[in-house]
Design a protein around this motif. Sequence first.
Motif, PDB file in Angstrom:
ATOM      1  N   ALA A 289       0.856  -1.178   0.000  1.00  8.02           N
ATOM      2  CA  ALA A 289       0.000   0.000   0.000  1.00  8.02           C
ATOM      3  C   ALA A 289       0.895   1.232   0.000  1.00  8.02           C
ATOM      4  O   ALA A 289       1.615   1.485   0.973  1.00  8.02           O
TER       5      ALA A 289
ATOM      6  N   GLU B  51       1.708   5.404  -0.512  1.00 12.54           N
ATOM      7  CA  GLU B  51       1.223   6.787  -0.443  1.00 12.54           C
ATOM      8  C   GLU B  51       2.314   7.672  -1.038  1.00 12.54           C
ATOM      9  O   GLU B  51       3.442   7.691  -0.536  1.00 12.54           O
TER      10      GLU B  51
ATOM     11  N   TYR C 176      -1.962  13.397  -1.127  1.00 12.65           N
ATOM     12  CA  TYR C 176      -1.183  12.178  -1.349  1.00 12.65           C
ATOM     13  C   TYR C 176      -2.041  11.167  -2.097  1.00 12.65           C
ATOM     14  O   TYR C 176      -3.201  10.948  -1.731  1.00 12.65           O
TER      15      TYR C 176
ATOM     16  N   HIS D  15      -3.018   7.430  -3.061  1.00 17.78           N
ATOM     17  CA  HIS D  15      -2.952   6.110  -2.443  1.00 17.78           C
ATOM     18  C   HIS D  15      -3.219   5.060  -3.526  1.00 17.78           C
ATOM     19  O   HIS D  15      -4.229   5.141  -4.235  1.00 17.78           O
TER      20      HIS D  15
ATOM     21  N   THR E 282      -2.597   0.609  -4.236  1.00 25.80           N
ATOM     22  CA  THR E 282      -2.149  -0.663  -3.695  1.00 25.80           C
ATOM     23  C   THR E 282      -1.723  -1.577  -4.834  1.00 25.80           C
ATOM     24  O   THR E 282      -2.447  -1.733  -5.829  1.00 25.80           O
TER      25      THR E 282
END
Length: 402
Positions: free
Chosen positions: A52, A54, A134, A136, A138
């Motif tokens: 994950a 950021e 930011y 995000h 994954t």
Amino acid sequence: MAVVLRRCSAGVLLLLLVLALVLAGGRAEAHGFSSVVYADVTSPQSGTVRVALELEYDLLVVSAADAQGDDDLFEEGDGAWQDGDLPGQVRALRDHSSTVLDYVTARFTVTADGRSCTPALHGDYTVGLRDVPYAHLTLDYTCPQADEHEIATSLFPDSEGYVKGTKAVVTYDLDLREGSAALDPERPSFSTHQTTAERFWDFFRLGAEHLLGGLDHLLFLAALIVGSRRLREVVLAASAFTLAHSVTFVLAALGLVTVPAGLVEPVIALSIAVVAGWHLVALVRRGRSATDLDTSSSSHLSLDRSGWGRLAVVFSFGLVHGLGFAGALGIDAAWSWTLLWSLLVFNIGIETVQLGLIVVTFPLLVLVRRRSPTAALWLTGTVAAVVTVMGLIWFVQRVAAS
């Protein structure tokens, strides 16, 4: 000897003045343009490593667009960023997913026992705020069966020309091990089999480098040193500063305190000006003579009312500096206890460098005061004046920027 000291002092003062003039036109942040990448690495099932990520949104957009030659991503993504349109930022990432993924997966890699893992996007993009937007995302890495994995990053390198010294803070629960790591251009990768000593050194070095690279914190420390006439004063001031910023640093790491950088950074700049200015005001009001600078005088073994007042000011500003240290790693929510341990090591790195600078510089200042009180008066007064001016310049710049 006194003549030599006066000439050396004059040279130091000239150097400080030149430095102040150069830095006056610099960035108000005083830490330089940099960025922090955050990664949480787990293994939801055998053969899969889930990461994950950021990433600072505007940096991701310009870097990916430039690297992949996608002008449309830049126009759409930058426009949404300028407008503060978070849904628009998500659309820009989604519409140009191949560009974003090509950039990220080429620079954030996972290997299993030396063999490459294959990445794929898991889920959708989101955008959140860490003072700045930011992105995000994954990634699921399909890996060969292995007992050891290596994580490597070269995201946002210096060669792109946008930021310098990008750091990655990684937490992991993988290969029956839990831990955290701090990666940068000097150490771009780590193994899940890293030792406790390696983990300690990562964050210790990160803290030391942050203090040495943060000119605003260094100038605050310089103001403490030149404003202290004897060892007791500088020790008490440094201890108050250490205690205060350690408290807010831990509270921020636990997610109990969150203050926007737009407030913290101007107050840090103001603290530099106030603490340095305190020494200037003392010089003017007291009209210090050479005997006032004698560090061996037994009548000054205890602090007077002004000394305790200065200590209270230092402690108060230390609370704000702690938030600034936490902001260096983007701490704005409660993190795992594993990472909290690493953050405390980060703080130890800061304290060690701070103590080292005091141990080296204060005895030299004492020597100058004993050999040539007049030279010491001009030296400390001029340093305090330069630091005060720099603090005020940064304060105005940061208020304007926020």
